[in-house]
Design a protein around this motif. Structure first.
Motif, short mmCIF file in Angstrom:
data_model
loop_
_atom_site.label_atom_id
_atom_site.label_comp_id
_atom_site.label_asym_id
_atom_site.label_seq_id
_atom_site.Cartn_x
_atom_site.Cartn_y
_atom_site.Cartn_z
N LYS A 153 -8.89 -1.68 6.33
CA LYS A 153 -8.78 -2.56 5.16
C LYS A 153 -8.06 -3.86 5.49
O LYS A 153 -8.45 -4.93 5.03
CB LYS A 153 -8.05 -1.82 4.04
CG LYS A 153 -7.88 -2.65 2.77
CD LYS A 153 -7.23 -1.82 1.68
CE LYS A 153 -7.07 -2.65 0.41
NZ LYS A 153 -6.44 -1.87 -0.65
N TYR A 154 -6.99 -3.77 6.30
CA TYR A 154 -6.18 -4.95 6.61
C TYR A 154 -6.44 -5.50 8.01
O TYR A 154 -5.72 -6.39 8.44
CB TYR A 154 -4.70 -4.62 6.39
CG TYR A 154 -4.40 -4.43 4.94
CD1 TYR A 154 -4.24 -5.52 4.09
CD2 TYR A 154 -4.29 -3.15 4.39
CE1 TYR A 154 -3.97 -5.35 2.75
CE2 TYR A 154 -4.03 -2.97 3.04
CZ TYR A 154 -3.87 -4.08 2.24
OH TYR A 154 -3.62 -3.90 0.90
N LYS B 172 -8.23 4.18 7.26
CA LYS B 172 -8.67 3.40 6.09
C LYS B 172 -7.77 2.18 5.90
O LYS B 172 -8.25 1.08 5.65
CB LYS B 172 -8.63 4.27 4.83
CG LYS B 172 -9.68 5.34 4.77
CD LYS B 172 -9.52 6.15 3.50
CE LYS B 172 -10.45 7.36 3.50
NZ LYS B 172 -10.24 8.21 2.33
N GLU C 11 0.86 -1.19 0.00
CA GLU C 11 0.00 0.00 0.00
C GLU C 11 0.89 1.23 0.00
O GLU C 11 1.99 1.22 0.58
CB GLU C 11 -0.89 0.02 1.25
CG GLU C 11 -1.98 -1.01 1.24
CD GLU C 11 -3.09 -0.71 0.24
OE1 GLU C 11 -3.39 0.48 0.01
OE2 GLU C 11 -3.65 -1.67 -0.30
#
Length: 149
Positions: free
Chosen positions: A145-146, A141, A123
């Protein structure tokens, strides 16, 4: 050098076959050279240490108590800004000026392809996003997301 290609090939075959002793192939020598290589890449890739943007991201990650590693050398070729070993996840922090220079864009693309091919997730966080939205919002974010928390 004054040595023919045939001589070099023959010596390499003898060394690989174990018929000729090569002090440069000892486990101690290889281990030492890897250590030296890693240190050189750390210095070469990040001469000034973490920049202000990286320090901001590190301090924000620290405030969430997330386990990560800073400035990690991989494959004796790259140093990544933030590494999450359990997830095989890399976070790169890109400054708007430096990472828009054509030479650096090519290097970043090659690095991304190389590491993704080896199973890493990558990322990128950009300086303009961090400045406009704030480091916490951008990292939220990423963390969501992870599932890092």
């Amino acid at each position: 050098m004054g040595v023919s290609v045939h001589v070099v090939k023959t010596r390499v075959k003898l060394i690989r076959g174990g018929k000729l002793d090569n002090p440069y192939h000892s486990p101690e020598f290889i281990k030492r050279m890897r250590r030296v290589g890693v240190e050189l890449f750390k210095r070469w890739e990040n001469k000034e240490g973490p920049n202000n943007l990286e320090r901001l991201v590190y301090s924000t990650l620290d405030s969430y108590n997330i386990k990560y590693q800073k400035q990690v050398p991989l494959y004796n070729m790259f140093v990544v800004d933030v590494f999450f070993p359990k997830q095989k996840l890399i976070l790169e922090i890109f400054g708007d000026y430096w990472h828009n220079i054509p030479r650096t864009v090519k290097k970043d693309a090659w690095k991304r392809i190389f590491l993704r091919h080896r199973g890493y997730q990558i990322e990128e966080m950009w300086e303009h996003d961090i400045k406009n939205l704030g480091a916490e919002a951008v990292l939220n974010k990423f963390i969501t997301k992870y599932n890092l928390i």
